[in-house]
Structures are given as structure tokens and as C-alpha cells.
Write an enzyme that holds these catalytic residues in place. Sequence first.
Site, short mmCIF file in Angstrom:
data_model
loop_
_atom_site.label_atom_id
_atom_site.label_comp_id
_atom_site.label_asym_id
_atom_site.label_seq_id
_atom_site.Cartn_x
_atom_site.Cartn_y
_atom_site.Cartn_z
N LYS A 40 -33.09 -33.76 -0.72
CA LYS A 40 -33.76 -32.52 -1.15
C LYS A 40 -33.56 -31.43 -0.09
O LYS A 40 -33.18 -31.75 1.06
CB LYS A 40 -35.25 -32.78 -1.38
CG LYS A 40 -36.02 -33.26 -0.14
CD LYS A 40 -37.42 -33.74 -0.50
CE LYS A 40 -38.17 -34.24 0.72
NZ LYS A 40 -39.46 -34.87 0.37
N ARG A 140 -51.84 -35.35 -3.62
CA ARG A 140 -50.84 -34.35 -3.98
C ARG A 140 -50.54 -34.44 -5.48
O ARG A 140 -51.08 -33.66 -6.26
CB ARG A 140 -49.58 -34.56 -3.13
CG ARG A 140 -48.59 -33.44 -3.20
CD ARG A 140 -47.54 -33.51 -2.11
NE ARG A 140 -46.70 -34.69 -2.15
CZ ARG A 140 -45.68 -34.93 -1.31
NH1 ARG A 140 -45.40 -34.03 -0.36
NH2 ARG A 140 -44.95 -36.01 -1.38
N HIS A 170 -46.93 -42.56 -2.58
CA HIS A 170 -46.44 -41.95 -1.35
C HIS A 170 -47.53 -42.03 -0.29
O HIS A 170 -48.68 -41.70 -0.56
CB HIS A 170 -46.08 -40.47 -1.62
CG HIS A 170 -45.33 -39.81 -0.52
ND1 HIS A 170 -44.12 -40.25 -0.06
CD2 HIS A 170 -45.63 -38.72 0.23
CE1 HIS A 170 -43.69 -39.45 0.92
NE2 HIS A 170 -44.60 -38.52 1.11
N ARG A 223 -37.18 -44.64 -0.48
CA ARG A 223 -36.77 -43.24 -0.53
C ARG A 223 -36.56 -42.81 0.93
O ARG A 223 -37.48 -42.44 1.63
CB ARG A 223 -37.87 -42.40 -1.21
CG ARG A 223 -38.31 -42.96 -2.56
CD ARG A 223 -39.36 -42.08 -3.24
NE ARG A 223 -40.56 -41.87 -2.47
CZ ARG A 223 -41.65 -42.64 -2.53
NH1 ARG A 223 -41.69 -43.69 -3.32
NH2 ARG A 223 -42.71 -42.35 -1.79
N TYR A 268 -36.40 -6.37 22.68
CA TYR A 268 -37.48 -5.55 22.10
C TYR A 268 -38.77 -5.75 22.88
O TYR A 268 -39.13 -6.87 23.24
CB TYR A 268 -37.72 -5.94 20.65
CG TYR A 268 -36.61 -5.53 19.71
CD1 TYR A 268 -36.33 -4.19 19.47
CD2 TYR A 268 -35.85 -6.50 19.05
CE1 TYR A 268 -35.32 -3.82 18.60
CE2 TYR A 268 -34.83 -6.14 18.18
CZ TYR A 268 -34.57 -4.79 17.97
OH TYR A 268 -33.56 -4.43 17.11
N CYS A 314 -34.08 -11.76 18.83
CA CYS A 314 -33.87 -10.72 17.81
C CYS A 314 -33.51 -11.38 16.48
O CYS A 314 -33.41 -12.60 16.39
CB CYS A 314 -32.75 -9.77 18.22
SG CYS A 314 -32.85 -9.14 19.90
N ASP A 316 -30.65 -11.34 14.94
CA ASP A 316 -29.30 -11.91 14.90
C ASP A 316 -28.75 -12.31 16.27
O ASP A 316 -27.64 -12.83 16.35
CB ASP A 316 -28.32 -10.87 14.32
CG ASP A 316 -28.93 -10.11 13.17
OD1 ASP A 316 -29.30 -10.78 12.19
OD2 ASP A 316 -29.07 -8.88 13.26
C1 LIG Z 1 -39.57 -36.07 0.97
C2 LIG Z 1 -40.08 -37.33 0.39
C3 LIG Z 1 -39.61 -38.56 0.84
C4 LIG Z 1 -38.72 -38.71 2.05
O1 LIG Z 1 -39.55 -38.70 3.20
P1 LIG Z 1 -38.96 -38.92 4.66
O2 LIG Z 1 -40.15 -38.90 5.53
O3 LIG Z 1 -38.05 -37.77 4.91
O4 LIG Z 1 -38.23 -40.20 4.64
C5 LIG Z 1 -40.02 -39.70 0.17
N1 LIG Z 1 -40.87 -39.64 -0.88
C6 LIG Z 1 -41.37 -38.46 -1.32
C7 LIG Z 1 -42.30 -38.46 -2.47
C8 LIG Z 1 -41.02 -37.28 -0.69
O5 LIG Z 1 -41.53 -36.12 -1.12
#
Ligand SMILES: *Cc1c(COP(=O)(O)O)cnc(C)c1O
Length: 373
Positions: A40, A140, A170, A223, A268, A314, A316
Site C-alpha cells: 500500500k 478501527r 489487526h 500481511r 529564511y 527550504c 527545495d
Molecule cells: C498496513 C497494514 C498491515 C501491514 O503492517 P506492517 O506493520 O507494515 O507490517 C497489515 N494489516 C493491516 C490491516 C494494515 O493496515
Amino acid sequence: MVISIHRPTKAIIDLKAIKENIEKEVARLPEATDLFAVVKANGYGHGAVETATVALEGGATGFCVATVDEGIELREGGFSEPILLLGIVPVTDIPLLSHYDLSFPVSTNEWLQEAAAFLQSQPITNPLKVHLKVDTGMGRIGFISTDELLEAAQWLQQQPMFVWEGIFTHFATADQADDTYWQQQNQRFQAALDCLPELPRYVHAGNSATALWHAEAVGNMVRYGIAMYGLNPSGTALPSAYPLKPALSLVSELVQVKLLEKGAGIGYGETYITPQAEWIGTVPIGYADGWLRKMQGFSVLVAGEYCEIVGRVCMDQLMIRLPRPFATGTKVTLIGEDNGQSITMQQVAEQLDTIHYEVACTLSARVPREYKS
Ligand SMILES: *Cc1c(COP(=O)(O)O)cnc(C)c1O
């Protein structure tokens, strides 16, 4: 934003490092456990298509992305492996989910009812692949009530245009030493699974931190995100179970070097005034590249020596104090190794009071990504 290739500033991505990080995790996983590479946000800034390609070489069997568009990017890049979205998708995007064969999370029965109504007026060809999401304490997305979860699972099994492909949760604290809350979440997930008469193809609970520190509880798919890029999910709190190799370095060059007299203002707001005659170098990177103003006072590497960023960063460009004159065109390392010294993304994150995830994602689209394998 146009990618600025006519400038010496670039991120160099070591694809071999990504492949090796994935290989190490795959080697640890039980035989029947899949690894989905989380690519992602443009592969956490490393490039989605490039990192997805090398992830497959390392043994990944699928991908996770956040949005429909990120899923489409992979399909258009030629990937045919399973792709799981991680965020809630509007019902009106159902035709895209079907057409591009994108699996996605569902977290309420209302969503399923709205989807059923939508399908009455807009039939699809490929069935929709659903992963039921269980909120075990992240707060979430996900089902909270197991009754509703059971209802959703039963409903899905009666629908010809839906495949119940997965169930997942998660963890909020998998990267912390204290595992009390993690245990609670894990128990809630196990309890939710126990309520269901059968389980779908994928049962998954693990991000990188869970895979590294709670390997026993990942289910049959992980994941795997931040660790594939070689970054320890905990920052420095916990040692990684195996060495992770950071994949990204950020480099530029000196575009001007000058000797300024004592009392010269830099940048600046004239926030730095040379306390004596000093060699000052200018580097073409700034906050529009994701190198934020808070980096003032931090250092970069020139020929293996740490040089302080002086004056405000700055949009850039930025200025550094050099120990002696260097030729214009001399390499400047902002993240990575140079002559035995190194600057890590974790150190940058600490300077910014944040986490390396945010540093990687903040590197803007203006910075070209150069791939080495
Ligand atoms: C982003 C995400 C992950 C990956 O998490 P990491 O800490 O980068 O391994 C896994 N599961 C869900 C639901 C996420 O949003």
C-alpha cells in the site's frame, strides 16, 4: 507531481534487500502459511509495482493494498495473484472489485445488505471475495458483535455472487514488549473464530510485528509490510527475530560550496549565523521532497562525515556546514551508508518525533526512485 529526474536527488531502492527480507520470513513460516506483501501507499514509498515484483521472487503469494486504485495499479501492472484491500470500500465500487478481482474487507451487515440491493440493479460477472474483519480492540474497522459476525458468515454462504474468502483481525500493540493487550485481542479473535461453524480459506491476524514476535498466532497468512522494506516495526523497542536489511537510501549532491565569513545569515529567518568563517554547502532537497523543516539541526553524510543542516530547510534546498571545502557534485547521503557511517530511517523518525513508517511514506513523488538489484 512531476518526478524530478534532472536533479541529483534520488531514492535508491535495493530490491535484493526486499527479496531477502521476505525470504527470511517465508523460511520461518509453517509450510501452509501464505505471505501477502503489503505494498500500500506505493510500497511504503518504495514503489508498488517494483516491490510487488520482487516480493513474488522472495516467496510472497499475494498482496495487500489500502485502496481500490492501488489494487487496480497492480492488476494493470500484470499481477494475477490474490490482492486484498485493507480499507472499507464504498458499495458503488462493487463493479471495480468484481472486474479487477480485488478481495476486500466487510465489517458490517449493513454493507452486505446495501451490496445486495446494489447488485439487483447492477449485476456483475465475477463473484465478490469478502474477508470478514473482526475488531478485537483496534477500534478501527470490523465486527464487534460475534452474533453479527455469524450472521454475515451465514448470509455470505447463501449468496452466489459472494465468496467468503477470509476472516481477519489487526493487532494494536504487537510491536510492544508488554503483551497484555495483545493477549486480550488474540483471545477475542479466537473466541470469534470459535463461534463460526466453519472457516474460510484465509484466517489471518498478523502484520509484520505479529509475524516477528507472535509467530504462533498469525493464522494461515501474514500481511507482511514494514519488515519487507527492512525496517523493524517496533523502531528500537524489540530486537527483530532475524536481521532486516533496509532497502531505501536517499542521496543527493552538493550543488554549491562556498566559504562564508563570520556573521553570515543562512536561510529564511536568518536562524543560523556563522559563528566563524565556515564552508557551507547547498543540497537540492527540501520539504517538498518530504525532507521536513524539523530536520534542521540533523546531519547528513558527506564523504563519511556527519555535516549539520544549518538554517531552515527550504522547499527545495537546504544548507549544510562542511568541515572543509568539497567539490560541487560530491555525494550527500541523507539516509543510508557512506564510508562506513550510516543514517537510518529510524534516526530520521526520532528527529521528527515520529515513526519510520511515516518517514518512508512522506518521501514525495518528486523524488525519483532508482532500482538496483
Ligand atoms: C498496513 C497494514 C498491515 C501491514 O503492517 P506492517 O506493520 O507494515 O507490517 C497489515 N494489516 C493491516 C490491516 C494494515 O493496515
